[in-house]
Design an enzyme around this catalytic site. Sequence first.
Site, PDB file in Angstrom:
ATOM      1  N   CYS A  83       0.840  -1.183   0.000  1.00  0.00           N
ATOM      2  CA  CYS A  83       0.000   0.000   0.000  1.00  0.00           C
ATOM      3  C   CYS A  83       0.880   1.239   0.000  1.00  0.00           C
ATOM      4  O   CYS A  83       2.074   1.153   0.227  1.00  0.00           O
ATOM      5  CB  CYS A  83      -0.880   0.010   1.237  1.00  0.00           C
ATOM      6  SG  CYS A  83      -1.778  -1.520   1.455  1.00  0.00           S
ATOM      7  N   ARG A 118       2.707   0.656  -7.479  1.00  0.00           N
ATOM      8  CA  ARG A 118       2.829  -0.417  -6.489  1.00  0.00           C
ATOM      9  C   ARG A 118       1.636  -1.360  -6.522  1.00  0.00           C
ATOM     10  O   ARG A 118       1.633  -2.382  -5.849  1.00  0.00           O
ATOM     11  CB  ARG A 118       2.926   0.187  -5.085  1.00  0.00           C
ATOM     12  CG  ARG A 118       4.142   1.053  -4.900  1.00  0.00           C
ATOM     13  CD  ARG A 118       4.009   1.879  -3.641  1.00  0.00           C
ATOM     14  NE  ARG A 118       4.039   1.021  -2.485  1.00  0.00           N
ATOM     15  CZ  ARG A 118       5.046   0.942  -1.644  1.00  0.00           C
ATOM     16  NH1 ARG A 118       6.107   1.670  -1.842  1.00  0.00           N
ATOM     17  NH2 ARG A 118       5.009   0.147  -0.616  1.00  0.00           N
ATOM     18  N   TRP A 131      -3.760  -1.892  -1.147  1.00  0.00           N
ATOM     19  CA  TRP A 131      -3.694  -3.192  -1.811  1.00  0.00           C
ATOM     20  C   TRP A 131      -4.121  -4.168  -0.739  1.00  0.00           C
ATOM     21  O   TRP A 131      -3.393  -4.410   0.215  1.00  0.00           O
ATOM     22  CB  TRP A 131      -2.275  -3.462  -2.315  1.00  0.00           C
ATOM     23  CG  TRP A 131      -2.252  -4.512  -3.363  1.00  0.00           C
ATOM     24  CD1 TRP A 131      -2.573  -4.358  -4.681  1.00  0.00           C
ATOM     25  CD2 TRP A 131      -1.895  -5.879  -3.190  1.00  0.00           C
ATOM     26  NE1 TRP A 131      -2.436  -5.549  -5.331  1.00  0.00           N
ATOM     27  CE2 TRP A 131      -2.024  -6.501  -4.449  1.00  0.00           C
ATOM     28  CE3 TRP A 131      -1.486  -6.650  -2.108  1.00  0.00           C
ATOM     29  CZ2 TRP A 131      -1.759  -7.840  -4.650  1.00  0.00           C
ATOM     30  CZ3 TRP A 131      -1.223  -7.980  -2.304  1.00  0.00           C
ATOM     31  CH2 TRP A 131      -1.358  -8.567  -3.577  1.00  0.00           C
ATOM     32  N   ASN A 153       0.101   0.980   6.585  1.00  0.00           N
ATOM     33  CA  ASN A 153       0.641  -0.124   5.774  1.00  0.00           C
ATOM     34  C   ASN A 153       1.132  -1.197   6.724  1.00  0.00           C
ATOM     35  O   ASN A 153       1.696  -0.877   7.773  1.00  0.00           O
ATOM     36  CB  ASN A 153       1.845   0.341   4.948  1.00  0.00           C
ATOM     37  CG  ASN A 153       1.440   1.225   3.803  1.00  0.00           C
ATOM     38  OD1 ASN A 153       0.264   1.404   3.537  1.00  0.00           O
ATOM     39  ND2 ASN A 153       2.424   1.786   3.124  1.00  0.00           N
ATOM     40  N   GLY A 154       0.973  -2.456   6.346  1.00  0.00           N
ATOM     41  CA  GLY A 154       1.451  -3.539   7.211  1.00  0.00           C
ATOM     42  C   GLY A 154       0.285  -4.372   7.690  1.00  0.00           C
ATOM     43  O   GLY A 154      -0.836  -4.261   7.179  1.00  0.00           O
ATOM     44  N   GLU A 171      10.055 -25.868 -12.240  1.00  0.00           N
ATOM     45  CA  GLU A 171       9.932 -24.414 -12.101  1.00  0.00           C
ATOM     46  C   GLU A 171      11.127 -23.703 -12.743  1.00  0.00           C
ATOM     47  O   GLU A 171      10.965 -22.674 -13.403  1.00  0.00           O
ATOM     48  CB  GLU A 171       9.781 -24.054 -10.610  1.00  0.00           C
ATOM     49  CG  GLU A 171       9.730 -22.584 -10.280  1.00  0.00           C
ATOM     50  CD  GLU A 171       8.567 -21.823 -10.932  1.00  0.00           C
ATOM     51  OE1 GLU A 171       7.679 -22.460 -11.539  1.00  0.00           O
ATOM     52  OE2 GLU A 171       8.583 -20.586 -10.857  1.00  0.00           O
ATOM     53  N   LYS A 216      10.718 -21.017 -15.764  1.00  0.00           N
ATOM     54  CA  LYS A 216      11.271 -19.651 -15.716  1.00  0.00           C
ATOM     55  C   LYS A 216      12.170 -19.417 -16.922  1.00  0.00           C
ATOM     56  O   LYS A 216      12.121 -18.377 -17.554  1.00  0.00           O
ATOM     57  CB  LYS A 216      12.097 -19.418 -14.447  1.00  0.00           C
ATOM     58  CG  LYS A 216      11.396 -19.236 -13.149  1.00  0.00           C
ATOM     59  CD  LYS A 216      10.595 -17.970 -12.980  1.00  0.00           C
ATOM     60  CE  LYS A 216       9.181 -18.178 -13.430  1.00  0.00           C
ATOM     61  NZ  LYS A 216       8.226 -18.590 -12.475  1.00  0.00           N
ATOM     62  N   GLU A 269      10.034 -19.327 -20.393  1.00  0.00           N
ATOM     63  CA  GLU A 269       9.089 -18.218 -20.570  1.00  0.00           C
ATOM     64  C   GLU A 269       9.806 -16.877 -20.701  1.00  0.00           C
ATOM     65  O   GLU A 269       9.273 -15.942 -21.292  1.00  0.00           O
ATOM     66  CB  GLU A 269       8.068 -18.164 -19.432  1.00  0.00           C
ATOM     67  CG  GLU A 269       8.611 -17.731 -18.099  1.00  0.00           C
ATOM     68  CD  GLU A 269       7.547 -17.595 -17.020  1.00  0.00           C
ATOM     69  OE1 GLU A 269       6.404 -17.243 -17.331  1.00  0.00           O
ATOM     70  OE2 GLU A 269       7.874 -17.862 -15.844  1.00  0.00           O
ATOM     71  N   HIS A 314      14.773 -42.776 -19.466  1.00  0.00           N
ATOM     72  CA  HIS A 314      13.668 -43.295 -20.262  1.00  0.00           C
ATOM     73  C   HIS A 314      13.383 -42.430 -21.489  1.00  0.00           C
ATOM     74  O   HIS A 314      12.288 -42.477 -22.027  1.00  0.00           O
ATOM     75  CB  HIS A 314      12.422 -43.435 -19.379  1.00  0.00           C
ATOM     76  CG  HIS A 314      12.671 -44.338 -18.214  1.00  0.00           C
ATOM     77  ND1 HIS A 314      12.658 -45.711 -18.327  1.00  0.00           N
ATOM     78  CD2 HIS A 314      12.996 -44.062 -16.926  1.00  0.00           C
ATOM     79  CE1 HIS A 314      12.945 -46.237 -17.135  1.00  0.00           C
ATOM     80  NE2 HIS A 314      13.153 -45.253 -16.272  1.00  0.00           N
ATOM     81  N   LYS A 318      -0.038 -11.427 -17.095  1.00  0.00           N
ATOM     82  CA  LYS A 318       0.137 -11.691 -15.660  1.00  0.00           C
ATOM     83  C   LYS A 318      -1.050 -12.467 -15.103  1.00  0.00           C
ATOM     84  O   LYS A 318      -0.906 -13.282 -14.207  1.00  0.00           O
ATOM     85  CB  LYS A 318       0.309 -10.363 -14.921  1.00  0.00           C
ATOM     86  CG  LYS A 318       0.617 -10.511 -13.449  1.00  0.00           C
ATOM     87  CD  LYS A 318       2.007 -11.088 -13.237  1.00  0.00           C
ATOM     88  CE  LYS A 318       2.284 -11.453 -11.798  1.00  0.00           C
ATOM     89  NZ  LYS A 318       3.339 -12.483 -11.688  1.00  0.00           N
TER      90      LYS A 318
HETATM   91  C1  F6R Z   1       5.010 -18.330 -14.576  1.00  0.00           C
HETATM   92  C2  F6R Z   1       3.721 -17.802 -14.170  1.00  0.00           C
HETATM   93  C3  F6R Z   1       2.502 -18.565 -14.569  1.00  0.00           C
HETATM   94  C4  F6R Z   1       1.447 -18.518 -13.449  1.00  0.00           C
HETATM   95  C5  F6R Z   1       0.143 -19.160 -13.928  1.00  0.00           C
HETATM   96  C6  F6R Z   1      -0.881 -19.218 -12.838  1.00  0.00           C
HETATM   97  O1  F6R Z   1       6.054 -17.534 -14.134  1.00  0.00           O
HETATM   98  O2  F6R Z   1       3.634 -16.781 -13.573  1.00  0.00           O
HETATM   99  O3  F6R Z   1       2.801 -19.868 -14.904  1.00  0.00           O
HETATM  100  O4  F6R Z   1       1.948 -19.180 -12.334  1.00  0.00           O
HETATM  101  O5  F6R Z   1      -0.361 -18.425 -15.014  1.00  0.00           O
HETATM  102  O6  F6R Z   1      -1.194 -17.950 -12.375  1.00  0.00           O
HETATM  103  P1  F6R Z   1      -1.886 -17.727 -10.976  1.00  0.00           P
HETATM  104  O7  F6R Z   1      -0.935 -18.155  -9.921  1.00  0.00           O
HETATM  105  O8  F6R Z   1      -2.170 -16.252 -10.924  1.00  0.00           O
HETATM  106  O9  F6R Z   1      -3.129 -18.552 -10.994  1.00  0.00           O
END
Ligand code: F6R
Length: 611
Positions: free
Chosen positions: A2, A27, A74, A100-101, A484, A488, A491, A507, A606
């Site tokens: 926030c 933010r 937020w 905030n907090g 993971e 990373k 992507e 395999h 996102k």
């Molecule tokens: C990868 C990434 C995506 C999300 C996925 C699910 O870095 O960010 O794979 O993890 O789209 O998103 P949420 O967690 O928002 O449901």
Amino acid sequence: MCGIIGYIGKKEASPILISGLRRLEYRGYDSAGVSVWNGRDLVNVKRTGRISVLSDAIDEKRPVGSLGIAHTRWATHGAPSEENAHPHSDCSGKVAVVHNGIIENFVSLKKSLLSEGHKFISETDTEVIAHMIEKYMKVEDFESAVVSTLKLLEGAYGLVAISADEPDKIIVAKKGSPLVIGIGDGEYFVASDTSAILDHTKNVIYLDDGEVGVVESGGYRVFNLHDNSVADKMIEEVSANMDAIEKGGFDTFMLKEIFEQPESIVNAMRGHITEGGSVVKFGGLEGHEKRLSEINRVIIVACGTSFHAGLVARWMMEELVKIPVEVEYASEFRYRNPIVDENCFVIAISQSGETADTLAALKLAKERGAFTYGVCNVVGSSIARAVDAGAYLHAGPEISVASTKAFTSQITVLALLSVYFAQQFGKINKNEAHKILSHLEQIPNKVKEYLENVKDVEEIAKEFYNATNILYLGRGANFPVALEGALKMKELSYIHAEGCPAAEMKHGPIALIDKEMPVIFIATKDSTYDKIVSNIQEVKARGGRVIAIATVGDNYLETLVEHVIYVPETIEIFSPLLNVIPMQLLAYYITTMKGHDVDKPRNLAKSVTVE
Ligand code: F6R
């Protein structure tokens, strides 16, 4: 998270507050509000949505005055709404507070204020502060009332308060959440972040934890909350530009978010570990104990990175709770005919809380009678609202498209949930829980220690950034970390990367290995260490170039592979929290070396609100 701004001086406060809020917009926020002293009353204006909506409302209400405070929220407690937006007031409307907090003991404080007749209008933890100040102001002046209140608060705060009874001052306080006082010419500003006040002054003092500041139009003073001693504060000149400030001095949001992890992991734990570190509590599950005692299966639904956090959770839950756990891609689960009944505990994991497939999977589970639980970051999001109960990550807005800090916060909350269930089902006693939790509580410092000394990853990135394929291998708790790491990498850098259980390599994927192929092994000291060393030897025998993630002090792997990245030691179930950090950094460095936009990879969004 926030944002806060406040003003006291001779100019009109509202335009200064609004421009400060606009500076804080990056933010992330869901609602905002101001409180301005108009010479007679404190006028509060609050709106959900963008700052421009609040600005229009202020133009209509025209609160004119030279003292005011404002906040962008937020959400952490209670959905985004006008009632839950700050500033918060007491019963009389004479006190206004922005914060905030997280106030960890707000439930018990609220209970006793309610019993004394105080009326609450929001679901927030912050509103208790306004009512406590009101209570103490019946017998004390404003400053003493704030001090008496602060002494009873547990948790974290950056706090700003004003009172209609003493409308010549702003009182600020800090514990765990930043606060600065900006010094102008015959005017003062207070803010959670220098970006909010840089248009007006570059001279600031930074409050330290445990300090209280009283800011009046003629000057300011800062003192220590506990011993009342005067704090001798240095005025510092802020030189950074806006862009650098928004990213906290980092080049990108992704790097900032990676480096925020020591703090975000602590925030994920806040309020859950009680009784001297031996009992885990989840507020949302209180009252559901009978239902929980009938649970015989856990199903986790999620996508992408959140799915990987689910795989780590399976490992932790099977280990600690000894209950069958299935982890499903939400997009597959929703189109099968899954066996779900009222004895299932279905966990939906989602940073955004808006992922369409996860939401649909959750609704299907609910229709079939399961108890549904959400692990989300965004408060008031669709998933958070659809579940029977849930826990928030409190990781703050994750702006970079690639998820980093949300992943470690998800694992932290799920680790706590595992201990909670283990206790509920009588699988561990308090001593055992204490031991496990003390390892978890050490993780933030270990992540910090790692991040403060990291140098090897960038060097390794230089050697491998032109690779066309990368293989990630791990076993047990760290197989999800391999997935993971590969996600990373692909992507962000657009290098083809695959994660695979190390033993599965034989395999099929082993055919890919030649002297060009980088293979990343997660090989920290755990129950599968000897097995993974054999897998490393199999890759070496075929000329593969191996990078191993190893536990500090393991000198053996250096004799076997080209590159070793050392991470601090912890117990096996929590090792993913440490092992994933170099994976995030490697993807970050390789991507920046290739010249791609690390915060906004192509084709990705996102929040994936379509199937
Ligand atoms: C990868 C990434 C995506 C999300 C996925 C699910 O870095 O960010 O794979 O993890 O789209 O998103 P949420 O967690 O928002 O449901």
